[in-house]
Design a protein around this motif. Structure first.
Motif, PDB file in Angstrom:
ATOM      1  N   LYS A  27      38.928  39.554  -3.252  1.00 48.09           N
ATOM      2  CA  LYS A  27      39.596  40.042  -4.593  1.00 48.09           C
ATOM      3  C   LYS A  27      41.234  40.382  -4.290  1.00 48.09           C
ATOM      4  O   LYS A  27      41.801  41.201  -4.765  1.00 48.09           O
ATOM      5  CB  LYS A  27      38.975  41.374  -4.916  1.00 48.09           C
ATOM      6  N   VAL A  28      41.898  39.415  -3.356  1.00 48.80           N
ATOM      7  CA  VAL A  28      43.200  39.719  -3.223  1.00 48.80           C
ATOM      8  C   VAL A  28      44.091  38.963  -4.124  1.00 48.80           C
ATOM      9  O   VAL A  28      43.559  37.957  -4.754  1.00 48.80           O
ATOM     10  CB  VAL A  28      43.533  39.153  -1.863  1.00 48.80           C
ATOM     11  N   LEU A  29      44.916  39.599  -4.838  1.00 47.67           N
ATOM     12  CA  LEU A  29      45.619  38.864  -6.100  1.00 47.67           C
ATOM     13  C   LEU A  29      46.192  37.682  -5.520  1.00 47.67           C
ATOM     14  O   LEU A  29      46.640  37.434  -4.409  1.00 47.67           O
ATOM     15  CB  LEU A  29      46.893  39.768  -6.283  1.00 47.67           C
ATOM     16  N   VAL A  30      46.239  36.776  -6.608  1.00 42.81           N
ATOM     17  CA  VAL A  30      46.817  35.374  -6.357  1.00 42.81           C
ATOM     18  C   VAL A  30      48.186  35.202  -5.866  1.00 42.81           C
ATOM     19  O   VAL A  30      48.530  34.456  -4.789  1.00 42.81           O
ATOM     20  CB  VAL A  30      46.579  34.585  -7.579  1.00 42.81           C
ATOM     21  N   SER A  31      49.134  36.377  -6.285  1.00 44.17           N
ATOM     22  CA  SER A  31      50.585  36.290  -5.980  1.00 44.17           C
ATOM     23  C   SER A  31      50.491  36.685  -4.478  1.00 44.17           C
ATOM     24  O   SER A  31      51.281  35.996  -3.664  1.00 44.17           O
ATOM     25  CB  SER A  31      51.204  37.232  -6.779  1.00 44.17           C
ATOM     26  N   GLU A  32      49.727  37.685  -4.013  1.00 47.84           N
ATOM     27  CA  GLU A  32      49.961  37.933  -2.776  1.00 47.84           C
ATOM     28  C   GLU A  32      49.208  37.016  -1.801  1.00 47.84           C
ATOM     29  O   GLU A  32      49.768  36.702  -0.603  1.00 47.84           O
ATOM     30  CB  GLU A  32      48.759  39.399  -2.383  1.00 47.84           C
ATOM     31  N   VAL A  33      48.271  36.130  -2.263  1.00 51.18           N
ATOM     32  CA  VAL A  33      47.404  35.100  -1.469  1.00 51.18           C
ATOM     33  C   VAL A  33      48.644  33.913  -1.237  1.00 51.18           C
ATOM     34  O   VAL A  33      49.185  33.736  -0.162  1.00 51.18           O
ATOM     35  CB  VAL A  33      46.462  34.619  -1.955  1.00 51.18           C
ATOM     36  N   CYS A  34      49.216  33.669  -2.304  1.00 59.07           N
ATOM     37  CA  CYS A  34      50.394  32.571  -2.283  1.00 59.07           C
ATOM     38  C   CYS A  34      51.679  32.982  -1.391  1.00 59.07           C
ATOM     39  O   CYS A  34      52.218  32.258  -0.617  1.00 59.07           O
ATOM     40  CB  CYS A  34      50.789  32.175  -3.903  1.00 59.07           C
ATOM     41  N   ASN A  35      52.027  34.156  -1.622  1.00 62.23           N
ATOM     42  CA  ASN A  35      53.068  34.754  -0.663  1.00 62.23           C
ATOM     43  C   ASN A  35      52.846  34.767   0.820  1.00 62.23           C
ATOM     44  O   ASN A  35      53.635  34.250   1.627  1.00 62.23           O
ATOM     45  CB  ASN A  35      53.671  36.221  -1.159  1.00 62.23           C
ATOM     46  N   LYS A  36      51.595  35.136   1.056  1.00 63.55           N
ATOM     47  CA  LYS A  36      51.052  35.092   2.326  1.00 63.55           C
ATOM     48  C   LYS A  36      51.197  33.755   3.056  1.00 63.55           C
ATOM     49  O   LYS A  36      51.444  33.727   4.224  1.00 63.55           O
ATOM     50  CB  LYS A  36      49.675  35.810   2.552  1.00 63.55           C
ATOM     51  N   HIS A  37      50.591  32.820   2.729  1.00 64.40           N
ATOM     52  CA  HIS A  37      50.603  31.414   2.932  1.00 64.40           C
ATOM     53  C   HIS A  37      51.644  30.516   2.246  1.00 64.40           C
ATOM     54  O   HIS A  37      51.670  29.275   2.727  1.00 64.40           O
ATOM     55  CB  HIS A  37      49.229  30.925   2.495  1.00 64.40           C
ATOM     56  N   GLN A  38      52.783  31.273   1.953  1.00 59.03           N
ATOM     57  CA  GLN A  38      54.034  30.199   1.134  1.00 59.03           C
ATOM     58  C   GLN A  38      53.400  29.176   0.422  1.00 59.03           C
ATOM     59  O   GLN A  38      53.869  27.992   0.608  1.00 59.03           O
ATOM     60  CB  GLN A  38      54.975  29.732   2.740  1.00 59.03           C
ATOM     61  N   LEU A  39      52.708  29.308  -0.333  1.00 59.72           N
ATOM     62  CA  LEU A  39      52.230  28.424  -1.262  1.00 59.72           C
ATOM     63  C   LEU A  39      52.330  28.751  -2.686  1.00 59.72           C
ATOM     64  O   LEU A  39      52.493  29.757  -3.130  1.00 59.72           O
ATOM     65  CB  LEU A  39      50.567  28.634  -1.243  1.00 59.72           C
ATOM     66  N   GLN A  40      52.686  27.519  -3.513  1.00 60.30           N
ATOM     67  CA  GLN A  40      53.102  27.729  -4.870  1.00 60.30           C
ATOM     68  C   GLN A  40      51.558  27.861  -5.808  1.00 60.30           C
ATOM     69  O   GLN A  40      50.776  27.651  -5.347  1.00 60.30           O
ATOM     70  CB  GLN A  40      53.601  26.366  -5.483  1.00 60.30           C
ATOM     71  N   PRO A  41      51.858  28.936  -6.760  1.00 57.75           N
ATOM     72  CA  PRO A  41      50.688  29.220  -7.615  1.00 57.75           C
ATOM     73  C   PRO A  41      50.211  28.037  -8.046  1.00 57.75           C
ATOM     74  O   PRO A  41      48.914  28.105  -8.295  1.00 57.75           O
ATOM     75  CB  PRO A  41      51.248  30.398  -8.452  1.00 57.75           C
ATOM     76  N   SER A  42      50.865  27.234  -8.434  1.00 55.56           N
ATOM     77  CA  SER A  42      50.309  25.923  -9.087  1.00 55.56           C
ATOM     78  C   SER A  42      49.399  25.310  -8.274  1.00 55.56           C
ATOM     79  O   SER A  42      48.414  24.487  -8.767  1.00 55.56           O
ATOM     80  CB  SER A  42      51.252  25.108  -9.683  1.00 55.56           C
ATOM     81  N   VAL A  43      49.673  24.974  -7.108  1.00 54.83           N
ATOM     82  CA  VAL A  43      48.921  24.494  -6.122  1.00 54.83           C
ATOM     83  C   VAL A  43      47.455  25.192  -6.010  1.00 54.83           C
ATOM     84  O   VAL A  43      46.501  24.464  -5.748  1.00 54.83           O
ATOM     85  CB  VAL A  43      49.639  24.154  -4.377  1.00 54.83           C
ATOM     86  N   PHE A  44      47.672  26.609  -5.737  1.00 53.37           N
ATOM     87  CA  PHE A  44      46.568  27.216  -5.673  1.00 53.37           C
ATOM     88  C   PHE A  44      45.489  27.129  -6.881  1.00 53.37           C
ATOM     89  O   PHE A  44      44.399  26.995  -6.511  1.00 53.37           O
ATOM     90  CB  PHE A  44      46.706  28.768  -5.652  1.00 53.37           C
TER      91      PHE A  44
END
Length: 109
Positions: A27-44
């Motif tokens: 239940k980690v926020l999408v923004s936190e997951v994307c920031n942690k892995h340097q990933l664009q939210p659209s890719v996620f």
């Protein structure tokens, strides 16, 4: 001054699964997951769409390679009943032959 191109990262299936689990299970926020892995939210979200599109395949059970236990039991039962029927047929044939022989001996039509 020319800009340097960023190279694309390629994630393995296992890495994608772990990243998606962070959001779906932990239940980690999408923004936190994307920031942690340097990933664009659209890719996620594209990965998430793929997961949802293929979810049916993950929940189906593979077809058994051979006959099931129930099919084996039924086949054994059929074989047993066929053997009993063959035995009854031979007994009936024997009785019919004896009956015919008796009729001949007694002179009945």
């Amino acid at each position: 001054m020319p800009k340097s191109k960023r190279s694309r990262r390629h994630y393995t299936t296992e890495q994608k699964v772990e990243i998606l689990k962070e959001h779906l299970v932990d239940k980690v926020l999408v923004s936190e997951v994307c920031n942690k892995h340097q990933l664009q939210p659209s890719v996620f979200y594209d990965w998430l769409k793929q997961v949802h599109a293929n979810l049916g395949g993950a929940l189906t059970t593979p077809a058994p390679s051979g006959p099931s236990k129930r099919e084996k039991e039924l086949a054994a039962k059929v074989a047993q009943l066929e053997a009993r029927l063959a035995k009854k047929d031979s007994v009936i044939a024997e009785i019919a032959a004896e009956y015919t022989q008796l009729k001949k001996e007694l002179g009945e039509p």
